[in-house]
Motif scaffolding. Structure first.
Motif, mmCIF file in Angstrom:
data_model
loop_
_atom_site.group_PDB
_atom_site.id
_atom_site.type_symbol
_atom_site.label_atom_id
_atom_site.label_comp_id
_atom_site.label_asym_id
_atom_site.label_seq_id
_atom_site.Cartn_x
_atom_site.Cartn_y
_atom_site.Cartn_z
ATOM 1 N N ILE A 183 27.980 70.309 39.443
ATOM 2 C CA ILE A 183 27.372 71.679 39.469
ATOM 3 C C ILE A 183 25.923 71.210 39.016
ATOM 4 O O ILE A 183 25.384 70.588 38.028
ATOM 5 C CB ILE A 183 27.853 72.369 38.289
ATOM 6 C CG1 ILE A 183 29.533 72.640 38.660
ATOM 7 C CG2 ILE A 183 27.279 73.674 38.113
ATOM 8 C CD1 ILE A 183 29.733 73.426 39.952
ATOM 9 N N VAL A 228 31.822 77.054 34.348
ATOM 10 C CA VAL A 228 32.304 77.464 35.947
ATOM 11 C C VAL A 228 33.503 76.901 36.386
ATOM 12 O O VAL A 228 34.432 77.425 36.963
ATOM 13 C CB VAL A 228 31.259 77.488 36.899
ATOM 14 C CG1 VAL A 228 30.576 76.306 36.917
ATOM 15 C CG2 VAL A 228 31.623 78.351 38.279
ATOM 16 N N LEU A 229 33.702 75.536 35.827
ATOM 17 C CA LEU A 229 34.525 74.671 36.713
ATOM 18 C C LEU A 229 35.850 75.055 35.792
ATOM 19 O O LEU A 229 36.796 75.273 36.384
ATOM 20 C CB LEU A 229 34.280 73.204 36.449
ATOM 21 C CG LEU A 229 33.174 72.460 37.527
ATOM 22 C CD1 LEU A 229 32.918 71.380 37.268
ATOM 23 C CD2 LEU A 229 33.856 72.823 38.932
ATOM 24 N N ALA A 259 31.202 75.568 42.660
ATOM 25 C CA ALA A 259 32.575 74.962 42.112
ATOM 26 C C ALA A 259 33.797 75.220 43.019
ATOM 27 O O ALA A 259 34.933 74.508 42.871
ATOM 28 C CB ALA A 259 32.858 76.102 40.916
ATOM 29 N N THR A 288 36.117 71.931 43.491
ATOM 30 C CA THR A 288 37.831 72.169 43.320
ATOM 31 C C THR A 288 38.772 72.351 44.642
ATOM 32 O O THR A 288 39.774 72.303 44.547
ATOM 33 C CB THR A 288 37.953 73.349 42.404
ATOM 34 O OG1 THR A 288 37.417 74.663 43.005
ATOM 35 C CG2 THR A 288 37.143 73.051 41.198
#
Length: 388
Positions: free
Chosen positions: A267, A131-132, A157, A161
């Motif tokens: 996560i 996901v990241l 995420a 971010t």
């Protein structure tokens, strides 16, 4: 959450790109004419990079309208394939793409509309491992997923971010849209700290959905992206839009950050994940399509004959079912328990995709210990059986 209140203005997410060539000026003339967009706003849209999670009911209008409005770069993530039952609402696909990955089908639709747009299909499921990486490099995330595990992964995420999320969901006759931008308004976990149980939030396959509803909600989601990118209007930051399809009415609820919530730093599992898997069928209670075919082949050769129980609704059963199966809808199983099922040394429950049969097995498990025979469910359901 309280009454409606417009949100404050926010700065544009994207810096304007280079001057547009004449052919793009002509293509987007109707947008450029708008005073709040203009040439600079269109250059921002053209420079935007958007990650779209899901190419289904919500992703279809999102992808189509973002491409049509000139978003320059789209990444489309979906791990599913186009199915005939999708087409009434997932209008970016067609009969010519049945069986193909949805991400690739959607990417080709973008290319037909505007081949100059950079589009990257990703045929994968969003996970804690990817996901990241998926989020990095994008200006906005659009979450049109249909499961809570993905929604919480995307939300975390985003918080890690700083990339804002335009989120939407539909169920039966209502739809919801909001924008979750870290540091500006509520986070998804503030509004939904715990996922609902399966009975409270069934899938579209279980609950049904009119094909126009995802179109309405997905179009609102696409609009939110454009508002964020250009810094115009009042995006749904700190607000949750609720649309009632049956009455053609909407209301907007205020949302706010939870000061007691621990911010995501890595996560991890989504809330309630242990609870959601606690009653799930184990390996000994599950049979896959290949193994079931072997069982049926052995039965045809004189071996034990399994009892196949279809827990879908009668109309689904009539549209296609496993050979020799009997129809006992889930609500009947839940109401009458083991007494609703025919006897057999090997009983296999199945539904369309495996969700309802797993629910039926969990409900039957406590009383089944007093009954002879083995109880299992078919992983992947009738869809998995048809795929082979």
């Amino acid at each position: 959450m309280n009454a409606e209140r417009p949100s404050a203005g926010f700065p544009p997410l994207v810096e304007p790109g280079p001057e547009l060539p004449p052919e793009l000026v002509e293509r987007y003339r109707r947008q450029i004419t708008l005073p709040h967009i203009g040439a600079v706003g269109q250059r921002r849209i053209r420079s935007a990079s958007v990650l779209v999670i899901g190419a289904g009911g919500l992703g279809s209008p999102v992808v189509h309208y973002l491409a049509g409005c000139g978003v320059g770069s789209l990444t489309i993530v979906d791990d599913d394939a186009v199915d005939l039952s999708n087409l009434h609402r997932q209008v970016i696909h067609g009969v010519d793409t049945l069986g193909e990955p949805k991400a690739e089908s959607a990417a080709r639709a973008v290319a037909r509309l505007d081949p100059s747009i950079r589009v990257q299909p990703v045929n994968a499921r969003v996970s804690a491992e990817n996901v990241l990486d998926l989020v990095q490099g994008h200006d906005v995330i659009v979450d049109g997923s249909d499961n809570f595990a993905t929604r919480y992964l995307v939300a975390d995420a985003s918080e890690i971010t700083g990339v804002p999320v335009v989120w939407g969901a539909v169920l039966r006759r209502s739809g919801h849209v909001s924008v979750f931008w870290p540091g500006r308004g509520a986070h998804y976990r503030d509004v939904f700290p715990e996922p609902p149980g399966p009975a409270e939030a069934p899938s579209c396959a279980q609950a049904g959905v009119l094909g126009t509803l995802p179109g309405v909600i997905g179009t609102v989601m696409a609009t939110q992206v454009l508002l964020l990118v250009t810094g115009t209007g009042s995006p749904l930051i700190g607000r949750l839009l609720v649309w009632d399809e049956a009455t053609s009415t909407s209301r907007t609820l205020l949302t706010a950050p939870d000061p007691t919530r621990t911010r995501a730093a890595e996560i991890g599992p989504f809330p309630g994940s242990a609870l959601c898997t606690a009653g799930a069928p184990g390996p000994q209670e599950t049979v896959d399509p290949a193994a079931l075919r072997e069982i049926l082949d052995a039965a045809a050769a004189g071996g034990p004959v399994p009892v196949l129980v279809d827990v879908r609704e009668p109309w689904e059963f009539a549209a296609g079912a496993l050979p020799g199966s009997v129809n006992v809808p889930l609500h009947t199983v839940l109401e009458h328990g083991v007494g609703a099922l025919p006897a057999g040394d090997e009983v296999v429950l199945y539904c369309q995709g495996g969700v309802r049969s797993a629910q039926a097995l969990a409900a039957l498990r406590p009383a089944w210990t007093d009954r002879e025979g083995r109880l299992r469910h078919l992983a992947g359901g009738y869809d998995g059986w048809q795929r082979g």
